[in-house]
Design a protein around this motif. Structure first.
Motif, PDB file in Angstrom:
ATOM      1  N   SER A 151    -110.061 -24.015 -37.791  1.00  0.00           N
ATOM      2  CA  SER A 151    -110.019 -25.678 -37.321  1.00  0.00           C
ATOM      3  C   SER A 151    -108.587 -26.068 -37.699  1.00  0.00           C
ATOM      4  CB  SER A 151    -111.155 -26.211 -38.810  1.00  0.00           C
ATOM      5  OG  SER A 151    -110.501 -26.611 -40.032  1.00  0.00           O
ATOM      6  N   TRP A 156    -107.292 -27.288 -27.284  1.00  0.00           N
ATOM      7  CA  TRP A 156    -108.653 -27.073 -26.981  1.00  0.00           C
ATOM      8  C   TRP A 156    -109.864 -27.764 -27.876  1.00  0.00           C
ATOM      9  CZ3 TRP A 156    -106.074 -22.638 -27.034  1.00  0.00           C
ATOM     10  CH2 TRP A 156    -107.225 -21.587 -27.796  1.00  0.00           C
ATOM     11  N   THR A 157    -109.233 -27.895 -29.459  1.00  0.00           N
ATOM     12  CA  THR A 157    -111.060 -27.998 -30.270  1.00  0.00           C
ATOM     13  C   THR A 157    -110.371 -28.035 -32.013  1.00  0.00           C
ATOM     14  OG1 THR A 157    -112.779 -26.962 -30.811  1.00  0.00           O
ATOM     15  CG2 THR A 157    -111.639 -25.326 -30.522  1.00  0.00           C
TER      16      THR A 157
END
Length: 186
Positions: A151, A156-157
Protein backbone atom coordinates in the motif's frame (compact mmCIF):
# COMPACT_ATOMS: atom_id res chain seq x y z
CA UNK A 1 13.69 -6.72 -9.93
CA UNK A 2 14.70 -5.58 -13.40
CA UNK A 3 18.29 -4.78 -12.39
CA UNK A 4 18.47 -1.92 -14.89
CA UNK A 5 22.05 -0.77 -15.61
CA UNK A 6 23.49 2.27 -17.35
CA UNK A 7 24.45 0.17 -20.40
CA UNK A 8 20.86 -1.07 -20.81
CA UNK A 9 17.99 0.11 -22.97
CA UNK A 10 14.71 0.83 -21.18
CA UNK A 11 11.37 1.08 -23.04
CA UNK A 12 8.06 2.29 -21.58
CA UNK A 13 5.09 1.32 -23.77
CA UNK A 14 2.27 3.74 -23.03
CA UNK A 15 4.66 6.19 -21.38
CA UNK A 16 2.10 8.90 -20.57
CA UNK A 17 3.82 12.15 -19.59
CA UNK A 18 7.21 10.43 -19.60
CA UNK A 19 7.90 10.28 -15.86
CA UNK A 20 9.39 6.78 -15.83
CA UNK A 21 11.42 7.39 -19.01
CA UNK A 22 13.00 10.49 -17.45
CA UNK A 23 13.51 8.76 -14.10
CA UNK A 24 15.37 5.83 -15.70
CA UNK A 25 17.58 8.22 -17.68
CA UNK A 26 18.40 10.15 -14.50
CA UNK A 27 18.70 7.44 -11.86
CA UNK A 28 20.35 4.75 -13.96
CA UNK A 29 21.80 6.72 -16.87
CA UNK A 30 20.49 4.22 -19.42
CA UNK A 31 19.08 4.92 -22.86
CA UNK A 32 15.37 5.45 -22.20
CA UNK A 33 12.51 5.25 -24.67
CA UNK A 34 8.82 5.98 -24.30
CA UNK A 35 5.91 5.73 -26.71
CA UNK A 36 2.54 7.34 -26.06
CA UNK A 37 -0.48 7.86 -28.31
CA UNK A 38 -2.53 10.43 -26.33
CA UNK A 39 -1.78 13.93 -27.65
CA UNK A 40 -2.14 15.77 -24.33
CA UNK A 41 0.19 13.35 -22.57
CA UNK A 42 2.71 13.63 -25.43
CA UNK A 43 2.69 17.42 -25.26
CA UNK A 44 3.24 17.35 -21.50
CA UNK A 45 6.01 14.75 -21.90
CA UNK A 46 7.82 16.95 -24.43
CA UNK A 47 7.56 19.98 -22.15
CA UNK A 48 8.71 17.93 -19.19
CA UNK A 49 11.67 16.54 -21.18
CA UNK A 50 12.76 20.05 -22.18
CA UNK A 51 12.60 21.28 -18.56
CA UNK A 52 14.26 18.11 -17.28
CA UNK A 53 17.22 18.44 -19.66
CA UNK A 54 17.61 22.14 -18.80
CA UNK A 55 17.71 21.41 -15.06
CA UNK A 56 20.13 18.51 -15.51
CA UNK A 57 22.47 20.84 -17.45
CA UNK A 58 22.10 23.51 -14.78
CA UNK A 59 22.92 21.07 -11.98
CA UNK A 60 25.66 19.29 -13.92
CA UNK A 61 23.89 15.92 -13.95
CA UNK A 62 24.73 13.31 -16.56
CA UNK A 63 21.70 11.48 -17.93
CA UNK A 64 21.05 8.72 -20.42
CA UNK A 65 19.69 9.36 -23.90
CA UNK A 66 15.96 10.09 -23.96
CA UNK A 67 13.63 9.26 -26.85
CA UNK A 68 9.93 10.09 -26.65
CA UNK A 69 7.84 8.74 -29.53
CA UNK A 70 4.29 9.72 -30.45
CA UNK A 71 1.80 7.18 -31.68
CA UNK A 72 0.61 3.62 -31.29
CA UNK A 73 3.52 1.50 -30.04
CA UNK A 74 2.31 -1.43 -32.15
CA UNK A 75 2.73 0.66 -35.31
CA UNK A 76 5.61 2.99 -34.41
CA UNK A 77 8.64 1.86 -36.44
CA UNK A 78 11.25 3.33 -34.07
CA UNK A 79 9.62 1.73 -31.03
CA UNK A 80 9.32 -1.67 -32.72
CA UNK A 81 13.01 -1.50 -33.74
CA UNK A 82 14.23 -0.56 -30.26
CA UNK A 83 12.10 -3.30 -28.65
CA UNK A 84 14.41 -5.83 -30.33
CA UNK A 85 17.37 -4.32 -28.43
CA UNK A 86 15.59 -3.57 -25.14
CA UNK A 87 16.80 -4.97 -21.82
CA UNK A 88 13.76 -3.85 -19.78
CA UNK A 89 10.25 -3.07 -21.05
CA UNK A 90 7.58 -1.48 -18.85
CA UNK A 91 3.93 -1.91 -19.81
CA UNK A 92 1.15 -0.61 -17.59
CA UNK A 93 -1.34 -2.93 -19.28
CA UNK A 94 -3.99 -2.83 -16.55
CA UNK A 95 -6.49 -1.06 -18.81
CA UNK A 96 -5.53 -2.84 -22.06
CA UNK A 97 -8.10 -5.02 -23.78
CA UNK A 98 -7.31 -8.73 -24.06
CA UNK A 99 -6.92 -8.20 -27.83
CA UNK A 100 -4.32 -5.45 -27.32
CA UNK A 101 -2.41 -7.60 -24.81
CA UNK A 102 -2.39 -10.48 -27.33
CA UNK A 103 -1.20 -8.24 -30.17
CA UNK A 104 1.56 -6.86 -27.96
CA UNK A 105 2.58 -10.34 -26.80
CA UNK A 106 3.28 -11.39 -30.38
CA UNK A 107 5.94 -8.64 -30.55
CA UNK A 108 7.67 -10.23 -27.56
CA UNK A 109 8.88 -12.99 -29.88
CA UNK A 110 11.31 -10.38 -31.24
CA UNK A 111 12.73 -9.44 -27.83
CA UNK A 112 16.30 -10.47 -27.15
CA UNK A 113 16.95 -13.32 -24.74
CA UNK A 114 16.95 -12.16 -21.13
CA UNK A 115 14.83 -9.04 -21.75
CA UNK A 116 12.51 -8.36 -18.82
CA UNK A 117 8.92 -7.16 -19.31
CA UNK A 118 7.34 -5.56 -16.23
CA UNK A 119 3.53 -5.38 -16.36
CA UNK A 120 0.43 -5.14 -14.17
CA UNK A 121 -1.27 -8.07 -15.91
CA UNK A 122 0.50 -11.24 -16.91
CA UNK A 123 0.87 -11.74 -20.64
CA UNK A 124 0.91 -15.53 -20.12
CA UNK A 125 -2.27 -17.29 -19.00
CA UNK A 126 -2.03 -19.02 -15.64
CA UNK A 127 -1.14 -22.69 -16.01
CA UNK A 128 0.09 -22.35 -19.61
CA UNK A 129 2.04 -25.36 -20.86
CA UNK A 130 3.96 -25.87 -24.09
CA UNK A 131 2.27 -28.38 -26.38
CA UNK A 132 2.72 -29.41 -30.00
CA UNK A 133 -0.41 -27.35 -30.81
CA UNK A 134 0.94 -24.05 -29.47
CA UNK A 135 4.60 -24.14 -30.49
CA UNK A 136 4.40 -20.74 -32.23
CA UNK A 137 2.88 -18.95 -29.24
CA UNK A 138 4.85 -16.12 -27.64
CA UNK A 139 3.71 -17.48 -24.27
CA UNK A 140 6.27 -20.25 -24.66
CA UNK A 141 9.24 -17.90 -24.49
CA UNK A 142 8.18 -15.91 -21.42
CA UNK A 143 9.07 -17.03 -17.91
CA UNK A 144 6.72 -15.14 -15.55
CA UNK A 145 7.13 -14.32 -11.88
CA UNK A 146 4.36 -12.61 -9.92
CA UNK A 147 5.50 -9.95 -7.44
CA UNK A 148 3.71 -7.79 -4.87
CA UNK A 149 3.71 -4.09 -4.21
CA UNK A 150 2.51 -2.72 -0.91
CA UNK A 151 0.00 0.00 0.00
CA UNK A 152 1.03 3.57 -0.84
CA UNK A 153 3.92 2.35 -3.03
CA UNK A 154 2.57 3.34 -6.46
CA UNK A 155 1.14 6.57 -7.86
CA UNK A 156 -2.18 5.19 -9.12
CA UNK A 157 -3.56 3.64 -5.90
CA UNK A 158 -3.03 3.39 -2.16
CA UNK A 159 -4.00 -0.28 -2.23
CA UNK A 160 -1.51 -3.15 -2.44
CA UNK A 161 -1.42 -5.26 -5.57
CA UNK A 162 0.49 -7.53 -7.94
CA UNK A 163 2.78 -6.98 -10.88
CA UNK A 164 4.55 -9.41 -13.15
CA UNK A 165 8.11 -9.72 -14.40
CA UNK A 166 8.32 -11.80 -17.59
CA UNK A 167 11.77 -12.78 -18.84
CA UNK A 168 12.34 -13.81 -22.46
CA UNK A 169 13.74 -17.32 -22.21
CA UNK A 170 13.51 -19.66 -25.19
CA UNK A 171 15.26 -22.58 -23.48
CA UNK A 172 12.06 -24.46 -22.46
CA UNK A 173 10.64 -24.16 -25.97
CA UNK A 174 13.91 -25.39 -27.50
CA UNK A 175 14.02 -28.33 -25.08
CA UNK A 176 10.40 -29.22 -25.87
CA UNK A 177 11.06 -29.04 -29.63
CA UNK A 178 14.20 -31.19 -29.27
CA UNK A 179 12.32 -33.82 -27.26
CA UNK A 180 9.39 -33.79 -29.71
CA UNK A 181 11.81 -34.18 -32.63
CA UNK A 182 13.50 -37.17 -30.98
CA UNK A 183 10.14 -38.81 -30.24
CA UNK A 184 8.98 -38.27 -33.82
CA UNK A 185 12.07 -39.98 -35.24
CA UNK A 186 11.62 -43.09 -33.07
Amino acid sequence: DARLRSSDIFVDLGSGVGNVVLQAALEVGCESWGCEMMDNACELAELQEKEFKARCRLWGLAIGEIHLERGDFLNNAATLRILQKADVVLVNNQAFTPELNDRLTSHFLDLKEGCKVVSLKSFVPSGHKITSRNLNSAYNVLEVVEKRYYSACVSWTDAPGSYFVSTKDSSKLKAFAKTASRQASV
